[in-house]
Structure formats: structure tokens, C-alpha cells
Scaffold this motif. Structure first.
Motif, PDB file in Angstrom:
ATOM      1  N   GLN A   1       0.823  -1.207   0.000  1.00 41.35           N
ATOM      2  CA  GLN A   1       0.000   0.000   0.000  1.00 41.35           C
ATOM      3  C   GLN A   1       0.865   1.268   0.000  1.00 41.35           C
ATOM      4  O   GLN A   1       0.396   2.340   0.372  1.00 41.35           O
ATOM      5  CB  GLN A   1      -0.922  -0.006   1.220  1.00 41.35           C
ATOM      6  N   SER A   2       2.103   1.143  -0.438  1.00 43.81           N
ATOM      7  CA  SER A   2       2.955   2.324  -0.589  1.00 43.81           C
ATOM      8  C   SER A   2       2.724   2.940  -1.964  1.00 43.81           C
ATOM      9  O   SER A   2       2.310   2.256  -2.913  1.00 43.81           O
ATOM     10  CB  SER A   2       4.426   1.938  -0.448  1.00 43.81           C
ATOM     11  N   SER A   3       2.996   4.217  -2.089  1.00 45.86           N
ATOM     12  CA  SER A   3       2.764   4.909  -3.361  1.00 45.86           C
ATOM     13  C   SER A   3       3.703   4.419  -4.457  1.00 45.86           C
ATOM     14  O   SER A   3       3.334   4.439  -5.639  1.00 45.86           O
ATOM     15  CB  SER A   3       2.900   6.419  -3.173  1.00 45.86           C
ATOM     16  N   ILE A   4       4.906   3.947  -4.102  1.00 44.72           N
ATOM     17  CA  ILE A   4       5.822   3.439  -5.130  1.00 44.72           C
ATOM     18  C   ILE A   4       5.277   2.153  -5.747  1.00 44.72           C
ATOM     19  O   ILE A   4       5.210   2.014  -6.978  1.00 44.72           O
ATOM     20  CB  ILE A   4       7.234   3.215  -4.546  1.00 44.72           C
ATOM     21  N   VAL A   5       4.858   1.217  -4.919  1.00 41.76           N
ATOM     22  CA  VAL A   5       4.309  -0.046  -5.431  1.00 41.76           C
ATOM     23  C   VAL A   5       3.008   0.210  -6.193  1.00 41.76           C
ATOM     24  O   VAL A   5       2.811  -0.292  -7.305  1.00 41.76           O
ATOM     25  CB  VAL A   5       4.077  -1.047  -4.282  1.00 41.76           C
ATOM     26  N   MET A   6       2.121   1.002  -5.608  1.00 42.70           N
ATOM     27  CA  MET A   6       0.835   1.280  -6.259  1.00 42.70           C
ATOM     28  C   MET A   6       1.037   1.995  -7.585  1.00 42.70           C
ATOM     29  O   MET A   6       0.333   1.743  -8.566  1.00 42.70           O
ATOM     30  CB  MET A   6      -0.043   2.113  -5.319  1.00 42.70           C
ATOM     31  N   GLY A   7       2.022   2.886  -7.644  1.00 48.15           N
ATOM     32  CA  GLY A   7       2.286   3.616  -8.877  1.00 48.15           C
ATOM     33  C   GLY A   7       2.804   2.720  -9.980  1.00 48.15           C
ATOM     34  O   GLY A   7       2.360   2.814 -11.137  1.00 48.15           O
TER      35      GLY A   7
END
Length: 330
Positions: free
Chosen positions: A83-89
Motif C-alpha cells: 500500500q505504498s505509493s511506489i508499489v501502487m504507482g
């Protein structure tokens, strides 16, 4: 102009989330065909959207409650912090929900996320970070600047191919000159890596101009300088350091007495242009070439304007179809 939707990590960098949010607002105001999916801890992000009513409808807020810091082990963080922005992005770009990704966060996490979550371009063995640096007449692309400290000759050949595609499509340079960083310009010089790489570069489809000595790297000898990530990082960091030192020395000497102060006043516009040409804030960041999408790693020290420049860079990569060009050349 082609509409572009970028996924922006609001939680990465020294000045997060303020720089990412305000930089996104600047980029949206400059490009009416841009939309941004802004991801981060909502409670931290939302206060910085005050006063952005004119572009608010083109911002989609995404809750990303987990943060990957520079202290996290990159591979472990990418696997665990889903649920981090890097993974989600990265997943958003992979699924085609957004067109590109921008972050000033952990370089290691962006590199691992690009490889494991977005994926490599088929045929590319190692993605590479490739910043634009100032040269005597404009700028050159340094590839790799730190993603791959240990390389094989084939990796360097692929760096040359990717750098050629970037300068051709994004910088619109016809037939970019690709050089190999070395301790001399003779083909027989260098360590085992560059000696083995030289004939591979000669046999490639791009315009290979041979070895380039370090002293000639900023002298407009090539549009693309290829090296392993260890040497590239040394070149990058030394360039940043010497530029900062020289600007400080010049400023100090110009303030030394009344004559130099008078000269400084007359030369102020010229010094301003030089400072702008040397500033990373104008470029924004380093593209991660070799992954299946437009990814830009913004400088960790980025403030509003620098982050907006990184977004502009990613937008340009999408519109120039840089990743698709690399795919077609392979």
C-alpha cells in the motif's frame, strides 16, 4: 496535445509531501492536457491542496498509507509494503491505468519496483538511470548513473541503445552521438569491461563515436555517455560537487572588492543563465530507462519547481513514446 495521466508519489523526497503536491499543481497549470493521480497519506497531502481549485478537478487523490523510506531494504519494502505509493504507482502504470510514474523517493525502491512490479522491456537485461547533464553546447545523457554498479559488456551496449532512443525521441536529436566513457580514446585502452564493450558498440545500429576521456565528457563530444553505474555515479556526484564549488568561488570573488562588485552587477544576467544551465531543477530528474513505461526519479532534494520539472520530463517521455521506441529497436 496528447492527454497524459501520471501517477505521482507524494511521500518521497526531503520535502515531501509539500514539494510533490505543489510541484504537481505547477505542472498542471502549465499543461492543460495533464492529469495527476497523487498518492500518499491523505491527511498529510490534503492541506497542501489549498488554493489549487483551478486544477483540482484534474487531481485524483489516492490513499497510500504505507511509506518506503531510504532506510528500508528496497527489495523487502517493495514486497511487503503493497500500500505504498511506489508499489501502487508501478502497478498502475503496468495495468495501463496511468501513463507514467514520478517519485523523489528511495532510488533503490524505485529501481526494484520498476523491475519487479512494472517490469522490464523484453530484451533489456538491466534498466538504467540516465540523467541529463550540461555540456558545452547543451546537454548530454549519462547512462548509467548508479543503478548497476557491476555490468557486463552487453549491458553497456543496451545502455547505448536506450540512451540513443531517449535523445532521439525526447530531445529530438537526429542520429545522437553515443560515446563510451574511458581513460583514453584509443580502442585498446581501459579495463576488461570497456575493452570488451567497444566492438559491441561498433557493431550496433546507433552512431558510436568511440571512447570519450573524462575531461571531454562535458565538452560536447557525445550526446550519450555510456558507463557502468559505479563510474557513472562518480561522474555525476563529482559534476554536482564541482559545479557547486565553482559557483561558490565565483560568488565569493565577485564580492571581494568594489571593482568586482561592479563587474558582478553588469554580469548578473549572464551568471543567471549559467546557474540555470547548471541547475538540476531545470531538468527535474533521471529517467529509469529499460522498464516498460515512463518512470522518472526526481532528485531527493527537489522542491516545488524541480518536482514540476520532473513531471514535465515524464510527460514528455510519454508523448515521445520513448519506451515504445526502445521496444521497437530491440
Amino acid at each position: 496535445m496528447q492527454a497524459v495521466n501520471l501517477f505521482v508519489d507524494a511521500m518521497g523526497g526531503d520535502y515531501a509531501p509539500e514539494a510533490a503536491v505543489k510541484g504537481s499543481i505547477l505542472a498542471l497549470r502549465a499543461d492543460p492536457d495533464l492529469r495527476i493521480s497523487l498518492a500518499g497519506v491523505l491527511g498529510a497531502v490534503e492541506p497542501f491542496l489549498t488554493g489549487a481549485d483551478d486544477v483540482r478537478e484534474r487531481i485524483e487523490l489516492i490513499d497510500a498509507p504505507e511509506i518506503i523510506s531510504n532506510h528500508d531494504a528496497p527489495a523487502l519494502a517493495i514486497r511487503q509494503k503493497k500500500q505504498s505509493s511506489i508499489v501502487m504507482g508501478m502497478l498502475s502504470v503496468r495495468e495501463g491505468e496511468t501513463d507514467g510514474f514520478v517519485s523523489a523517493g528511495s532510488t533503490g525502491a524505485i529501481l526494484v519496483g520498476g523491475m519487479l512490479r512494472l517490469g522490464r522491456i523484453r530484451g533489456i537485461e538491466r534498466p538504467a538511470l540516465a540523467p541529463l547533464l550540461p555540456s558545452g553546447k547543451g546537454s548530454f545523457l549519462l547512462i548509467d548513473c548508479g543503478a548497476n554498479v557491476d555490468c557486463k559488456p552487453e549491458y553497456l551496449r543496451q545502455f547505448g541503445l536506450m540512451g540513443n532512443a531517449y535523445m532521439e525521441k525526447f530531445m529530438r536529436i537526429e542520429k545522437p552521438r553515443v560515446g563510451l566513457a574511458n581513460i583514453g580514446d584509443e580502442a585498446e585502452k581501459g579495463n576488461a569491461l570497456v575493452k570488451e564493450t567497444f566492438p559491441l558498440m561498433q557493431a550496433s545500429s546507433f552512431h558510436f563515436v568511440g571512447n570519450v576521456e573524462a575531461r571531454y565528457i562535458p565538452a560536447d563530444m557525445a550526446d550519450v555517455i555510456v558507463c557502468d553505474g559505479f563510474d557513472g555515479n562518480l561522474i555525476l556526484k563529482y559534476t554536482e560537487g564541482i559545479a557547486s564549488t565553482l559557483m561558490g568561488m565565483i560568488k565569493r570573488e565577485l564580492m571581494a572588492d568594489w571593482r568586482s562588485k561592479l563587474g558582478a552587477m553588469l554580469a548578473k544576467p549572464a551568471f543567471g543563465r549559467v546557474r540555470k544551465a547548471m541547475s538540476y531543477e531545470e531538468v527535474g530528474g533521471a529517467p529509469l530507462l529499460g522498464v516498460a513505461g515512463a518512470v522518472v526519479k526526481a532528485h531527493g532534494n527537489s522542491k516545488d519547481y524541480a518536482f514540476a520539472s520532473a513531471i514535465r520530463q515524464a510527460t514528455g517521455m510519454v508523448r515521445a513514446q520513448v519506451a515504445q521506441t526502445i521496444m521497437s529497436q530491440l
